[in-house]
Design a protein around this motif. Structure first.
Motif, PDB file in Angstrom:
ATOM      1  N   UNK A 144      12.542 -24.156  -4.049  1.00 52.78           N
ATOM      2  CA  UNK A 144      12.020 -22.969  -3.368  1.00 52.78           C
ATOM      3  C   UNK A 144      10.784 -23.307  -2.541  1.00 52.78           C
ATOM      4  N   UNK A 198      17.076 -17.699  -0.206  1.00 55.48           N
ATOM      5  CA  UNK A 198      17.615 -18.415  -1.366  1.00 55.48           C
ATOM      6  C   UNK A 198      16.934 -19.732  -1.681  1.00 55.48           C
ATOM      7  N   UNK A 249      18.170 -34.579  -5.853  1.00 52.02           N
ATOM      8  CA  UNK A 249      18.822 -34.828  -7.139  1.00 52.02           C
ATOM      9  C   UNK A 249      18.406 -33.771  -8.170  1.00 52.02           C
ATOM     10  N   UNK A 250      19.368 -33.184  -8.834  1.00 54.87           N
ATOM     11  CA  UNK A 250      19.078 -32.111  -9.790  1.00 54.87           C
ATOM     12  C   UNK A 250      20.012 -32.194 -10.987  1.00 54.87           C
ATOM     13  N   UNK A 292      21.514 -34.020  -0.943  1.00 56.28           N
ATOM     14  CA  UNK A 292      20.787 -32.905  -1.561  1.00 56.28           C
ATOM     15  C   UNK A 292      19.801 -33.524  -2.556  1.00 56.28           C
ATOM     16  N   UNK A 298      26.142 -25.122 -11.581  1.00 54.97           N
ATOM     17  CA  UNK A 298      25.096 -25.020 -10.551  1.00 54.97           C
ATOM     18  C   UNK A 298      24.103 -26.170 -10.584  1.00 54.97           C
ATOM     19  N   UNK A 299      23.474 -26.368  -9.439  1.00 60.24           N
ATOM     20  CA  UNK A 299      22.315 -27.237  -9.295  1.00 60.24           C
ATOM     21  C   UNK A 299      21.193 -26.399  -8.700  1.00 60.24           C
ATOM     22  N   UNK A 300      19.987 -26.633  -9.162  1.00 63.29           N
ATOM     23  CA  UNK A 300      18.855 -25.886  -8.609  1.00 63.29           C
ATOM     24  C   UNK A 300      18.630 -26.259  -7.144  1.00 63.29           C
ATOM     25  N   UNK A 301      18.220 -25.282  -6.350  1.00 62.35           N
ATOM     26  CA  UNK A 301      17.746 -25.519  -4.981  1.00 62.35           C
ATOM     27  C   UNK A 301      16.237 -25.295  -5.004  1.00 62.35           C
ATOM     28  N   UNK A 310      15.714 -25.431   2.198  1.00 56.21           N
ATOM     29  CA  UNK A 310      16.953 -26.193   2.258  1.00 56.21           C
ATOM     30  C   UNK A 310      17.038 -26.910   3.600  1.00 56.21           C
TER      31      UNK A 310
END
Lengths: 336, 336, 336, 336
Positions: D270, D233, D254-255, D252, D265-268, D236
């Motif tokens: 990749x 996913x 900032x998004x 986390x 949602x917030x992007x994670x 992280x």
């Protein structure tokens, strides 16, 4: 002591309430039903497996000696008539919104109730029974954020059907904010203005969407409510109260937090029925308990009247683009 | 149909359940109570304003013809005896945790229930009835995060009293995770290890706190549970499930979001009783409905046995520091 | 290639920029400074340990042969004069906001720059260089939320000093939104309305606070900006863009999440200088790089003019309470 | 004063550092490069448009009179040799991780540096320069959460290539936690245990994934790090510090927060390269500034040695399943 209920109108909401009284709530029993379609009413009784008599019409049901209290779930245009009949019979009555289709109708009910000498009417506004709004009100009332100065609200639906017209954004959608924000602030509206942003391409041609309704209260608090009924992404109710020393925000519905496919996310509800489902139970239980204890204190006929007057002003403001006053009569001592 | 209940033990949890059955839940009535302190039992009846007979002891209560089902809320050491008596009388029984104070005791109950030929026992583990855990299980079961590989959990209390000993971190605290995680994963524990981090200066001298319990399941899933009962800041239950393709996290309790004094914050509960308050209602309603429908399907005697065996292994692991096997007998077909 | 800079005005912001060019940014060197207080200017040079000549005034500095480009950081009323002088000298100029104290002044600069035949001016609006706003614009431009229909914004300060007047909420505070939202939406304002909610008891007697500024753009997007400069709790910049299919929100500054004293919290900044500190670096580096590459493309003189015209309309709207048009001239081809 | 740098190794990370020194950082200039592939080294020089001499090998580069300091970015097995040579030449050296491929190699470097009488070595651990970790350390050091008792960490990659073996989860992945957590806690590891949960079906057959590494520190703090390099996913990095009175969590990234398609949602991220991109700049700037000021204080040779010893113990623990001691020599006074 079981409260014996008669239900007028066995459509969707009527059936929900019958089911609720039979299977979820304490202290009541549906003993009488009626509907404009008596065959359908009989089928609801049999489908739900309850033993309730089907009456020929609402007046017969109200008059039935074993009916202690009445739920009015019929077509909106009939509400005023049945509520007035229940008051005349001295029977407590829970009336789904709207209390009446005109402010004048609401006023008649207010007068009748005052004349009867005691609180008999509860209007079916469920948001004051929502856990989130109650928590929000508790924070405001605690003084943690100081006096409320502004409210930023949103009422968003994924989409609406063909029969939804621009004015229904007021009468069917905003009406919930009109009720719950008065309760939240313990204040009254004095004026309203409506502006129409650029129309979303997702709305049907005959309606304007979104719209922003701006209300001013007697204490000067300014409220903006974004009403956006084709927002696509979810059923989303937002309410942020800006006070003198801090800001409190209505909780988002509790959801599992997911990390998946490059997103940290929580689900947003799509169906409005899921959002306040628990509040409907609490609301009707409060009516049942209130009647049993002799103290109905949910949304009153006066609250129904105030919402109707404000809605009328909003619809006028939709048309004129101007700032429209909300002209309430003086609140009777009876409702203080 | 109203289920007539007899309640053995009228201490805090017994009173809660009586109140719950009388005022919140549908379909039951408390008709009989008893306690080691009969004066207190009588006072509870009178304080709650219910009409229930006070029996001289649990066996007399179980034998009473008008008692349909039994709630065992007495001191833990007496649970086994009363549950066995209820089974012998063929009466459904809801037993607060622990089902018995030894794994052998739980095993006796399992055998007796199997011999009786039908499910009569529900153990008072309420977390599987919590909305958050149910939502988390739904996400796992949907396959959205793939097969669960690891669970990171925490069970934190602000503080505990003088009488709380190190092993109670297992029997009184972790016991809830031991039950709910088996249910969540639909899996069994095969081994356990306990490590003790640096002790917090906030713990009393006679106990070790915090501790980390590491469990392995039959499918190889690894679980770590931080148990920290003097964490000061709140009652905080965390559960994060790491699957092959994503991660799902137990929701935080829904709270008003506040901007105040240079902080964006949500309240954390301080009192454990507030955290699962709704789950207690759902749990007991499920027992009442299950008995009425002839299908009890809450936490079973087998689940109580499994929790007891795992707890024993945890306590051994606390002492030895080694990896201790969790030796369950084969699950009887009766409980599949 | 090092860009040789002359800095007019060595007050707080001037010193910041000198320090920035000397210690943080690449490719520039401050070789000349001046200030209305020449002693102070000399002290700044010596305190920062740079070798820069102190000029008697801005015009002498602009004329100096070794000055490649000019930073105007002096008192606002002098900006127009120095920017025009730099243009006349054919030297690139970075001018702190405001570009000029009147819209007419901005217009003069626009005309001079067009007459010069190339982009020489960058206005010191730093928000378009903030990582959060850039990420927000990227989401909008990606089409993920569809066409923007509404913006809900807030600009909140903990408190302001005695010399802060009601109109400074426009010229000193909202001015940043007036610039950045045009850039974000790639759109122009057509009208504005200001409403004053109930005044906070925390504001000094001579000013009104909070206020809500409502802007309409050429494409019909509706923007509401809450300006609240005595909000007590923090310096908080909010921007939420409601599109046809979704909503994107400016990130909160990244903070450690804390569980402590019954709160789950993230710190909110109290000092505005911390909020956009990184953006100032990026902004000035962009000017240096732009000059070196011959392509200045930050906020233009035209952007400065548009912000000034909008600010004038906002101040008129504060006074009249009416919806005031924002009358921009036609955008010159030069700025397309 | 510009620091003249020689870069040994012009592969991916070497090129990144050359670009960084040339275009982003202040105060340095790359004047010399070399690589095992000299053609490639020459091409890098020409592609980046810098004027740097290409040396035949690392030793020649280190010896070059105009090289003030050295960056070692070559293949890991060559690090020890070049770092020792730089120390012998009395030149400051920044060495990418690992400092040496064996703990003994690191020990040699430590001894050589001590013998040289001054700090010359900085190891390329960038996480202590990450804004998030620095904020987390500031919270710990402030005493807001009391003494740290436990750390719950995770290091997750979406996927890894064919050449990634089980032990690289330690040497390439966990190595960052091994460094940064020592720094965060200002503590040393004393033992380690590794457990292997059920293997994800997404991992290639030759490797085990995920794994959980459990470390104990000298002060008794317990750390668990989930290493999961095929988590699908996202990339992280999690770090939660449980202290005596509260918990602090690494921010986390900032998004933009998005409401879209029934998700909040917030992007994670990749790509791991995006996660610490700013930290690489800060790290190398710190080396440049440290050398220029005569005070290198980034991750030291001793830190590199400690990470190597801990990594060796982790790899032993992977194989044995036992609790393995981390046997550090006594910290030399030189590194206090």
């Amino acid at each position: 002591m079981t409260l014996k209920l008669g239900v007028i109108g066995t459509g969707a909401i009527g059936q929900d309430h019958i089911r609720r009284c039979s299977r979820t709530l304490l202290g009541s029993q549906v003993v009488a039903v009626t509907d404009i379609d008596l065959v359908q009413a009989a089928r609801v009784v049999s489908d739900l497996g309850i033993s309730a008599e089907v009456y020929s019409d609402g007046h017969a049901l109200i008059a039935a000696p074993d009916v202690d209290a009445v739920l009015v779930c019929s077509w909106g245009a009939t509400h005023e008539e049945y509520v007035l009949a229940a008051i005349a019979a001295g029977k407590p009555v829970f009336c789904e919104k709207p209390l009446a289709v005109t402010a004048a109708g609401c006023r008649h009910i207010v007068e009748a109730e005052i004349a009867s000498g005691r609180r008999l009417v509860q209007v079916g506004f469920m948001r004051p029974y929502d856990q989130g709004y109650r928590a929000l009100k508790a924070v405001i009332d605690s003084g943690q954020i100081g006096e409320p100065l502004m409210l930023h609200c949103a009422h968003r639906n994924p989409r609406v059907g063909e029969n939804y017209k621009t004015d229904m954004a007021i009468t069917d959608t905003l009406i919930h904010e009109l009720d719950v924000l008065r309760w939240l602030l313990n204040d009254d509206y004095v004026s309203v203005q409506v502006v129409f942003p650029r129309k979303t391409s997702k709305a049907l041609s005959h309606m304007r969407d979104p719209q922003i309704v701006m209300l001013e209260t007697a204490r000067g608090t300014r409220i903006d409510v974004e009403v956006f009924v084709n927002c696509q992404y979810g059923y989303d109710i937002q309410c942020e109260v800006v006070g003198e020393t801090g800001i409190a925000k209505l909780p988002e519905p509790s959801q599992v937090q997911l990390r998946s496919q490059a997103k940290l996310s929580n689900a947003i509800l799509m169906d409005w029925k899921d959002r306040f489902i628990a509040a409907y139970d609490v609301e009707l239980q409060a009516f049942i308990d209130g009647v049993s204890a002799g103290t109905i204190n949910g949304p009153s006929a006066w609250d129904g009247y105030c919402a109707a007057v404000a809605a009328d002003a909003c619809i006028e403001a939709q048309g004129s683009g101007a700032i429209v006053p909300v002209n309430l009569e003086q609140r009777p001592a009876f409702y203080r």
